[in-house]
Design an enzyme around this catalytic site. Structure first.
Site, PDB file in Angstrom:
ATOM      1  CG  ASP A 177       8.967  60.573  45.813  1.00 50.92           C
ATOM      2  OD1 ASP A 177       9.791  60.528  46.752  1.00 50.92           O
ATOM      3  OD2 ASP A 177       8.720  59.606  45.073  1.00 50.92           O
TER       4      ASP A 177
ATOM      5  CG  ASP B  72      11.462  59.095  49.431  1.00 53.40           C
ATOM      6  OD1 ASP B  72      12.693  59.094  49.613  1.00 53.40           O
ATOM      7  OD2 ASP B  72      10.863  58.134  48.920  1.00 53.40           O
TER       8      ASP B  72
ATOM      9  CG  ASP C 142      12.772  60.055  43.916  1.00 52.36           C
ATOM     10  OD1 ASP C 142      13.744  60.834  43.925  1.00 52.36           O
ATOM     11  OD2 ASP C 142      12.440  59.368  44.902  1.00 52.36           O
TER      12      ASP C 142
ATOM     13  NE  ARG D 196      18.950  58.153  47.432  1.00 45.36           N
ATOM     14  CZ  ARG D 196      17.922  57.439  47.873  1.00 45.36           C
ATOM     15  NH1 ARG D 196      16.682  57.836  47.612  1.00 45.36           N
ATOM     16  NH2 ARG D 196      18.115  56.333  48.568  1.00 45.36           N
TER      17      ARG D 196
END
Length: 321
Positions: free
Chosen positions: A133, A156, A160, A213
């Site tokens: 991330d 990724d 997040d 997302r």
């Protein structure tokens, strides 16, 4: 008058109550918000998010110096000068402000991990080519402001937020050249930790050619997705799953076939309500059980939906504070 001076002048006028127009901010007023010195939304609650001490400042130019400064127990401001190559995830301790110098400073090759900490500000940083991330917020971390960063090409997630973290604002970031942009809640079986938490405000972010997302939400209620600009999105804009409650308000969707969805992957559906989103060559929003989306618990003044594109493209990303 420079753009920065103009923004500060408008901010002063707004604070004085001079420029309000019908309860909705105009494009000129919202340009001013690009220079905010403190977060709006959830990061302003729960005691507020002030970051590290402004009187204790360290400037770093190497990976070793960056790692040491981020993990130090001292309340301090960490100035990142240049694009620093790192490997893996560097832990960020509580009471830190991490800020890039100029418009091109930041991190490449790795990312920042906030785990079980409080009161962190991350601003004006470039993130590129993270091996995992770019920014990972987890393990009951609270009061985080992620603002005016430029994030792309990670492995990724770009930003997040998971595992019971709470009271977070994600504002004025530019996300591009990436697939899975922002996850909120990491798995369908983590409800015992996440329900009642994961409260996040997403405001004035620019999602440019990303795929999915933006965010993808589990359990949290309410999540506020306000005045963001979505351009040329691949799969979907915002997803609400696992009985989450997401309020998608006055965003600008351009070339987005699925602005909002209420189910994705193997997750159960979530709840979602929309208000006055502006759409150009975009599909219909999916909504579900809007009455179950909790009320937004803070005061705010939204921008008019049709000016969001101009405001966000002018103000999002690095070099704007």
């Amino acid at each position: 008058m420079s753009a920065t001076t103009r923004r500060r002048t408008i901010v002063s006028a707004v604070s004085a109550g001079v420029l309000m127009v019908g309860g909705v901010l105009t494009a000129g007023q919202l340009e001013a918000s690009a220079a905010e010195n403190s977060p709006v939304g959830y990061a302003s609650l729960n005691g507020g998010t002030t970051g590290g001490s402004a009187s204790t400042v360290v400037t770093v130019t190497s990976a070793s110096a960056l790692k040491a400064a981020l993990s130090a127990s001292t309340s301090q401001t960490v100035r990142v000068s240049g694009l620093i190559s790192i490997s893996g995830m560097y832990d960020v301790a509580s009471n830190k402000t991490v800020i890039g110098v100029g418009s091109g400073s930041g991190i490449t090759g790795g990312g920042l991990n906030l785990s079980g900490v409080r009161n962190v500000i991350i601003r004006n940083l470039v993130f590129r080519n993270a091996g995992d991330d770019s920014i990972n917020v987890q393990s009951n971390t609270t009061n985080v402001w992620i603002d005016h960063n430029d994030l792309a090409s990670g492995y990724d997630g770009l930003i997040d937020i998971k595992r019971g973290s709470d009271f977070i604002t994600v504002s004025w970031n530019r996300l591009h050249n990436h697939d899975k942009s922002m996850l909120l809640g990491h798995s369908d079986d983590n409800g015992s930790q996440d329900i009642g938490h994961l409260r996040v405000t997403y405001v004035h972010n620019w999602f440019e050619g990303t795929n999915q997302r933006h965010p993808r939400v589990r359990f949290a209620n309410p999540v506020h997705v306000l005045n963001n600009y979505y351009s040329n999105i691949g799969s979907y804009g915002v997803a609400s799953t696992e009985n989450a409650g997401v309020f998608v308000e006055r965003n600008y969707f351009e070339n987005v076939a699925n602005p909002t969805v209420t189910q994705t992957g193997d997750s159960d559906p979530g709840n979602l309500k929309v208000l006055n989103n502006y759409k150009v060559n975009s599909g219909t929003e999916q909504v579900r059980n809007g009455a179950s989306v909790a009320a937004i618990p803070y005061s705010y003044t939204p921008e008019a939906n049709n000016t969001v594109k101009a405001t966000v493209t002018a103000g999002a990303g690095t070099g704007k504070i």
